[in-house]
Design a protein around this motif. Structure first.
Motif, short mmCIF file in Angstrom:
data_model
loop_
_atom_site.label_atom_id
_atom_site.label_comp_id
_atom_site.label_asym_id
_atom_site.label_seq_id
_atom_site.Cartn_x
_atom_site.Cartn_y
_atom_site.Cartn_z
N LEU A 89 3.69 6.73 -6.39
CA LEU A 89 3.11 8.26 -6.70
C LEU A 89 3.08 9.71 -6.34
CD1 LEU A 89 0.73 9.55 -8.15
CD2 LEU A 89 -0.52 8.89 -7.09
N MET A 90 3.55 9.29 -5.21
CA MET A 90 4.19 11.29 -4.63
C MET A 90 5.03 11.87 -4.73
SD MET A 90 2.57 10.55 -0.58
CE MET A 90 2.15 9.37 -0.59
N GLN A 118 -15.56 3.81 -6.89
CA GLN A 118 -14.95 5.00 -7.37
C GLN A 118 -13.98 4.03 -8.29
OE1 GLN A 118 -14.85 7.35 -6.93
NE2 GLN A 118 -12.28 8.61 -7.84
N ALA A 119 -13.63 2.95 -8.61
CA ALA A 119 -12.55 2.78 -9.80
C ALA A 119 -14.04 1.66 -10.72
CB ALA A 119 -11.61 1.13 -9.65
N HIS A 145 -9.87 11.39 -1.46
CA HIS A 145 -8.82 10.94 -2.32
C HIS A 145 -9.84 11.16 -3.84
CE1 HIS A 145 -6.14 7.78 -0.20
NE2 HIS A 145 -5.59 8.65 0.05
N ALA A 202 -5.45 7.39 -10.52
CA ALA A 202 -6.59 7.38 -9.58
C ALA A 202 -6.45 5.49 -9.61
CB ALA A 202 -8.09 7.20 -10.79
N ASP A 212 -5.34 8.38 3.52
CA ASP A 212 -5.16 7.74 4.36
C ASP A 212 -4.66 7.26 5.92
OD1 ASP A 212 -3.97 6.63 2.03
OD2 ASP A 212 -1.81 7.07 2.01
N ILE A 221 -3.24 12.37 -0.88
CA ILE A 221 -3.65 11.32 -0.39
C ILE A 221 -3.53 11.10 0.75
CG2 ILE A 221 -2.21 9.22 -1.43
CD1 ILE A 221 -1.21 10.44 -4.19
N VAL A 258 -13.64 1.25 -3.11
CA VAL A 258 -12.89 1.39 -4.03
C VAL A 258 -13.50 1.24 -5.46
CG1 VAL A 258 -10.60 0.42 -4.48
CG2 VAL A 258 -10.89 1.22 -2.28
N VAL A 262 -14.64 5.56 -12.69
CA VAL A 262 -12.81 6.08 -13.22
C VAL A 262 -13.08 5.58 -14.39
CG1 VAL A 262 -10.75 5.91 -13.02
CG2 VAL A 262 -11.90 7.18 -10.81
N ILE A 267 -3.99 5.12 -6.22
CA ILE A 267 -4.80 5.53 -5.27
C ILE A 267 -5.29 4.02 -4.53
CG2 ILE A 267 -6.17 7.15 -4.21
CD1 ILE A 267 -5.45 9.59 -6.15
N LEU A 268 -6.27 4.05 -5.23
CA LEU A 268 -7.60 3.26 -5.45
C LEU A 268 -7.01 1.55 -5.40
CD1 LEU A 268 -10.09 4.00 -7.85
CD2 LEU A 268 -9.82 4.30 -5.25
N PHE A 287 1.31 -1.25 0.35
CA PHE A 287 -0.19 0.12 0.18
C PHE A 287 0.75 1.12 0.06
CE2 PHE A 287 -0.98 2.67 4.08
CZ PHE A 287 -1.25 3.36 3.36
N MET A 339 -8.48 12.29 -7.76
CA MET A 339 -9.11 11.38 -8.62
C MET A 339 -9.94 12.16 -9.62
SD MET A 339 -9.41 7.58 -7.07
CE MET A 339 -9.58 7.73 -5.44
N ALA A 368 -1.07 16.85 -4.12
CA ALA A 368 -1.51 15.21 -4.56
C ALA A 368 -1.26 14.43 -2.86
CB ALA A 368 -0.93 15.28 -5.56
N ALA A 369 -0.36 14.96 -2.95
CA ALA A 369 0.52 14.22 -1.58
C ALA A 369 -0.10 14.84 -0.73
CB ALA A 369 1.80 14.43 -1.60
N HIS A 407 1.29 4.27 -3.22
CA HIS A 407 0.82 5.37 -3.19
C HIS A 407 2.37 6.59 -3.11
CE1 HIS A 407 -3.25 5.68 -0.79
NE2 HIS A 407 -3.06 4.78 -2.26
#
Lengths: 344, 344
Positions: free
Chosen positions: A102-103, B165-166, B99, A122, B129, B125, B162, B169, A125-126, A95, B103, B121-122, A99
């Protein structure tokens, strides 16, 4: 360090292989429960499949699950008692990788494209979110009060990971990060999950508070030693071994531990280093070699190496002061040394 | 619907206010434990502070925590037994908002800048989390076996969020999404957490499996009805009430439930609508009004309204078939109607 016959008889790589073989089926079973997209991306990220659908060539060393299994044995339980913990810490580790990649904008991990680079932000993140939730499910499914304690520990650890990564991101915008801030960041990013991995099996096995605390200290100190060595390898590591470009951490002007030390305690070399860090832009390899020399002249290399050794001594002292059977004790010590005793 | 004197005596807004007052101190206490950056960003996101440091003007309706508290009362326990669940579902809700805003690229939420738009963004995220991890900690701290069951339910719910949302998207890249796919997506994104909110208090109170399942059904159906109404308001809602631009979901060519229905079941109007959806580009307000007419002519508006009513009937039937005291029963029904009976 010690010439303990128990420790010398342990082949750390064989321990890692044995533990990975024990954990992989349960890990695959857990990941199989994810929604379609998360399953595909997690399977790729874990090295089980390639982008073209072929089977993958495997993932990392799976250090954290190994620690979790041995941790249960340390509490005198079958290592299988640590299995849900082993799966959970590996899920949480991945996990955080999803993340963080990406960051940090990293497009490659172990010479393969990262999930966000391949499927977009996305997806990373997901899938990361799904792995974190799955970690809790796997732990809590056992239904024992010990599992609930383990899940609580894991959740607190995730917040430590978040703190460490948030500091790491924030430090990139600062030129006055101190050594102790840098150590606290590493304790969050690296130490916390290794500490929890080394303790979670004992928690699941109902081990004593003293034993769990000792295992946690062991994992935290090994984690710090590991990070210090990683930072040394980020400057002086062999690209063929590290899989990163030569002098990579200097190239990206990362405020790693040896660099931060040299800036603050390295006298004239440190001041030259600080000036260079403050002027961004691409650098040639000869220039980077000169900068590595400044980190060395400023004492950063020696300090980091000595600090890594000191942390390993603390890790082994924590175990020495705890009551646990010889075999898991020897395996933990051997594993810690294997992780940290890389060439640097 | 029914003229039950219990229900008519309930003022849903007063229930929401009472529940929010009960939950806010515990929620603030939980958020105060976060690392510095997450705490600042979460406090802003939750409407407690403004960017300039002034106190905020408050957040949303806090529907989910209200359901969680009433859920405990439904299992004949003091509503305070549901408090950790109330805090946890609100944390999870806000984790998903943080999140999702990133996205979806949404720069505003309730006329305020979103966290990713403000801090990057960071930040979104990591703060997300941290809220997810904190939700588990808050639940598990009570140490009861019921809390562990509640945490397991919550983790499974996060995976549903998740999945939804996936799919949401992924649907943006497709022009063949079916009504049932769209309903399944809404069940994940909206239904699952409302279902868990309505059940988690009962789980924490050790309520019967039957009661918990009935509460879960109630929440899931209310969630679907809510989403259907939300989609109707996304086309025909008054911008002054919704806070979104007029015809906003058509402007963004969103495959909302009424649109998807009309495309598949709307005959000639549906075919015209599908052609328009397939040709991206900005649209004038008169054109959007014409498109809204196509959704209506294709039956999308009537179907969504009827389906929302049908879902509410199912929600109330689920409660009618369960054993729970009059007061929480009336409050749940009133709350569901309040959420769904908006102008559309």
């Amino acid at each position: 360090m010690s010439a303990d016959p128990h420790i010398d008889s342990v082949d750390a790589r064989a321990v890692l292989d044995r533990c990975r073989d024990a954990v992989t089926p349960a890990l695959r079973e857990a990941v199989a429960r994810l929604d379609h997209a998360s399953r595909e991306q997690a399977g790729y990220h874990l090295g089980w499949t390639e982008l073209d659908g072929r089977p993958g060539t495997g993932g990392g060393k799976a250090v954290r699950p190994a620690l979790a299994l041995i941790s249960a044995a340390a509490a005198d339980a079958p290592s299988s008692v640590g299995l849900p913990g082993a799966v959970a810490v590996e899920l949480v580790h991945n996990f955080s990788l999803l993340h963080d990649d990406l960051m940090d904008g990293d497009t490659e991990r172990r010479h393969r494209r990262t999930v966000w680079a391949q499927w977009g932000a996305a997806a990373a993140i997901l899938t990361g979110d799904a792995l974190l939730a799955l970690a809790h499910e796997v732990l809590l499914e056992t239904g024992s009060p010990d599992a609930a304690r383990a899940a609580r520990l894991l959740a607190a650890t995730v917040r430590e990971l978040v703190r460490g990564q948030a500091e790491d991101v924030a430090f990139e915008q600062r030129d006055d990060v101190t050594v102790s801030e840098c150590l606290a960041m590493a304790a969050g990013k690296t130490g916390s999950l290794l500490a929890t991995s080394a303790a979670i099996g004992s928690v699941l096995a109902g081990g004593s508070t003293e034993l769990t605390a000792a295992l946690q200290s062991y994992g935290a100190e090994v984690g710090m030693a590991f990070q210090l060595v990683d930072d040394l390898l980020g400057i002086w590591g062999d690209p063929a071994v590290t899989g990163k470009p030569v002098l990579s951490d200097l190239r990206s002007r990362k405020m790693s531990l040896p660099v931060t030390y040299a800036v603050h305690h390295g006298g004239d070399a440190g001041r030259q280093l600080a000036r260079w860090l403050a002027t961004p832009g691409p650098a040639t390899e000869p220039e980077l070699r000169r900068i590595a020399g400044l980190v060395e002249d400023g004492g950063g290399r020696d300090w980091a190496a000595a600090e890594a050794r000191r942390r390993m001594t603390l890790a082994e002292k924590a175990l020495a002061g705890a009551e646990l059977p010889d075999r898991p004790r020897a395996e933990l010590v051997a594993l810690g040394r294997y992780l940290v005793d890389r060439e640097f």
